[in-house]
Design an enzyme around this catalytic site. Structure first.
Site, PDB file in Angstrom:
ATOM      1  N   LYS A 103       0.783  -1.238   0.000  1.00 13.15           N
ATOM      2  CA  LYS A 103       0.000   0.000   0.000  1.00 13.15           C
ATOM      3  C   LYS A 103       0.815   1.289   0.000  1.00 13.15           C
ATOM      4  O   LYS A 103       1.875   1.359   0.613  1.00 13.15           O
ATOM      5  CB  LYS A 103      -0.876   0.011   1.259  1.00 13.15           C
ATOM      6  N   GLY A 136      10.415  -6.029   6.426  1.00 13.87           N
ATOM      7  CA  GLY A 136      10.157  -7.461   6.593  1.00 13.87           C
ATOM      8  C   GLY A 136      10.064  -8.260   5.307  1.00 13.87           C
ATOM      9  O   GLY A 136      10.801  -9.225   5.112  1.00 13.87           O
TER      10      GLY A 136
HETATM   11  P1  AMP Z   1       4.501  -4.448   2.589  1.00 12.17           P
HETATM   12  O1  AMP Z   1       4.400  -5.143   3.907  1.00 12.17           O
HETATM   13  O2  AMP Z   1       3.719  -3.194   2.474  1.00 12.17           O
HETATM   14  O3  AMP Z   1       5.957  -4.293   2.136  1.00 12.17           O
HETATM   15  O4  AMP Z   1       3.780  -5.419   1.537  1.00 12.17           O
HETATM   16  C1  AMP Z   1       4.302  -6.676   1.193  1.00 12.17           C
HETATM   17  C2  AMP Z   1       3.201  -7.479   0.555  1.00 12.17           C
HETATM   18  O5  AMP Z   1       2.744  -6.830  -0.605  1.00 12.17           O
HETATM   19  C3  AMP Z   1       3.652  -8.854   0.129  1.00 12.17           C
HETATM   20  O6  AMP Z   1       2.995  -9.795   0.921  1.00 12.17           O
HETATM   21  C4  AMP Z   1       3.191  -8.943  -1.319  1.00 12.17           C
HETATM   22  O7  AMP Z   1       2.543 -10.146  -1.621  1.00 12.17           O
HETATM   23  C5  AMP Z   1       2.200  -7.807  -1.452  1.00 12.17           C
HETATM   24  N1  AMP Z   1       2.090  -7.344  -2.842  1.00 12.17           N
HETATM   25  C6  AMP Z   1       3.073  -7.023  -3.671  1.00 12.17           C
HETATM   26  N2  AMP Z   1       2.594  -6.700  -4.892  1.00 12.17           N
HETATM   27  C7  AMP Z   1       1.244  -6.826  -4.838  1.00 12.17           C
HETATM   28  C8  AMP Z   1       0.196  -6.649  -5.775  1.00 12.17           C
HETATM   29  N3  AMP Z   1       0.437  -6.266  -7.044  1.00 12.17           N
HETATM   30  N4  AMP Z   1      -1.074  -6.871  -5.368  1.00 12.17           N
HETATM   31  C9  AMP Z   1      -1.309  -7.258  -4.103  1.00 12.17           C
HETATM   32  N5  AMP Z   1      -0.367  -7.440  -3.163  1.00 12.17           N
HETATM   33  C10 AMP Z   1       0.908  -7.233  -3.522  1.00 12.17           C
END
Ligand code: AMP
Length: 395
Positions: A197, A353
């Site tokens: 996000k 993470g």
């Molecule tokens: P964060 O903790 O904000 O760094 O988010 C990491 C997560 O974002 C991981 O579990 C990924 O699977 C997810 N992620 C990455 N790209 C996408 C995408 N295009 N749509 C949905 N989730 C995503």
């Protein structure tokens, strides 16, 4: 400010805050000892000086005293890693802890019970911090993972050690690495921000706009930017309340001469599943019923070019849903590009993470300059905040 190397621990008791919040399996055995390995150098320095080490940490999120969160379960692993039989005391303050600390001899290591068995730890209770402080002669903070918390053992306790306090090697290295990116960087500087996000990375984006030359955006965040720019994103992840913010970021970046690079193509799927139907399309032409779950091959090439020209690289967050093999290629391609730039002399810092998990899973950990041990702590430093655990030592 004195460093760990400035202190001779001969006949001294070092009270070391470590981050041994390690994952345990059902049999309560340690499944990933990275955090213990990371604190080893600091402990060994104290022992080799002829001092003793009293280790304190939290483990999990216990509600009061819960055996599954006892640090007793990790004694064996620490013993194996540092090569000294670790003693354990089933409390972290009070008579038992004080007796065990008093009896500790040079060269010995004592592990205290989980700090979070007391709610006073998280509340930053002064009296609890004072009780802890009685156990050692010197306070060493080597817990980067909790440095953004104003807890009793991470920040409040430091006030009870006027001069006898310092960072451990790990925490010092974390600070140095982030400073290398934010303040003493060789240009061009590129930050890659992925993950789910925009909302969780907005503070970082705003702060680094003054520090970097390029920002590469990836992951779920992409689609909020693409939609804001008028593209069709189908059923991709989006934060509709952040569309204006995305445009504002693009505007600010232009003003500051920072180039924002968005993915030009995406691997789209008709379901959030590894074996869903897949296609590669332009990021702004995703049909309804399909969602972007990874970056495509044109994007991989475009990002690799930017990275190859960078001298300083910061990577936080995966470019796709890397946990599923079908959507891991963008993240792997990015890791390869960063590894190649690092081999040519760039400084690369990876943190947060999920990017750390990706770097380990795909074998890049030894091919980047530094892998941070703190997720939230690193994000807060990148947001430009002063972390309580760091400030308390500097005071
Ligand atoms: P964060 O903790 O904000 O760094 O988010 C990491 C997560 O974002 C991981 O579990 C990924 O699977 C997810 N992620 C990455 N790209 C996408 C995408 N295009 N749509 C949905 N989730 C995503």
């Amino acid at each position: 400010m004195q460093t760990l190397n400035d202190i001779n621990f001969n006949n001294k008791k070092a009270l070391i805050r470590v981050d041994f919040n390690v994952p345990l399996n059902k049999e309560l055995k340690v499944t990933d000892a990275t955090r213990i390995e990371a604190a080893k150098a600091t402990i060994i320095k104290v022992l080799e000086d002829g001092g003793s080490a009293i280790l304190m940490s939290h483990l999990g999120r216990p509600k009061g005293v819960e055996d599954q969160f006892s640090l007793r379960h990790i004694v064996e692993k620490i013993t194996e890693i540092i090569g000294v039989q670790v003693k354990f005391v089933e409390d972290c303050i009070g008579e038992k802890a004080e007796k065990a600390a008093a009896e500790l001899q040079p060269g010995e290591v004592l592990l205290l019970e989980n700090l979070r068995f007391y709610s006073e730890e998280k509340n930053g209770d002064k009296n609890f911090a004072k009780q802890l402080s009685k156990l050692g002669d010197v306070y060493v903070n080597d817990a980067f993972g909790t440095a953004h918390r104003a807890h009793a053992s991470t920040a409040v306790i430091a006030a009870f050690f006027q001069k006898d306090k310092c960072f451990g090697y790990l925490l010092a290295k974390e600070i140095e690495s982030i400073n290398k990116v934010l303040n003493n960087s060789q240009k061009p500087v590129t930050a890659i921000l992925g993950g789910a996000k925009v909302s969780s990375k907005i503070g970082v984006i705003e702060n680094i706009l003054d520090k970097v030359d390029h920002i590469i955006i990836g992951g779920g965040m992409t689609f909020t930017f693409v939609k804001a720019l008028g593209g069709n994103i189908g059923n991709s992840l989006v934060e509709d309340d952040k569309l204006e913010l995305a445009l504002a970021i693009i505007g600010k970046a232009k003003e500051k001469n920072v180039k924002i690079h968005l993915p030009v193509d995406a691997i789209i799927a008709d379901d959030f599943k590894n074996d869903a139907n897949k296609k590669e399309v332009d990021t702004d032409a995703i049909p309804d019923g399909w969602m972007g779950l990874d970056t495509g091959s044109k994007t991989a090439e475009k990002f690799a070019k930017v990275i190859a020209e960078s001298k300083t690289i910061l990577w936080n967050g995966p470019l796709g849903v890397f946990e599923m093999e079908s959507f891991s290629k963008g993240t792997i391609a990015l890791g390869n590009a960063i590894a190649a730039a690092t081999a040519k002399g760039a400084f690369s810092l990876v943190g947060g993470g999920d990017s750390v998990a990706a770097v380990k899973q795909f074998g890049f950990a030894d091919k980047v300059s530094y892998v941070s041990t703190g997720g939230g702590a690193m994000l807060e430093m990148l947001e430009g905040k002063t972390l309580p655990g760091i400030e308390a030592i500097l005071k």
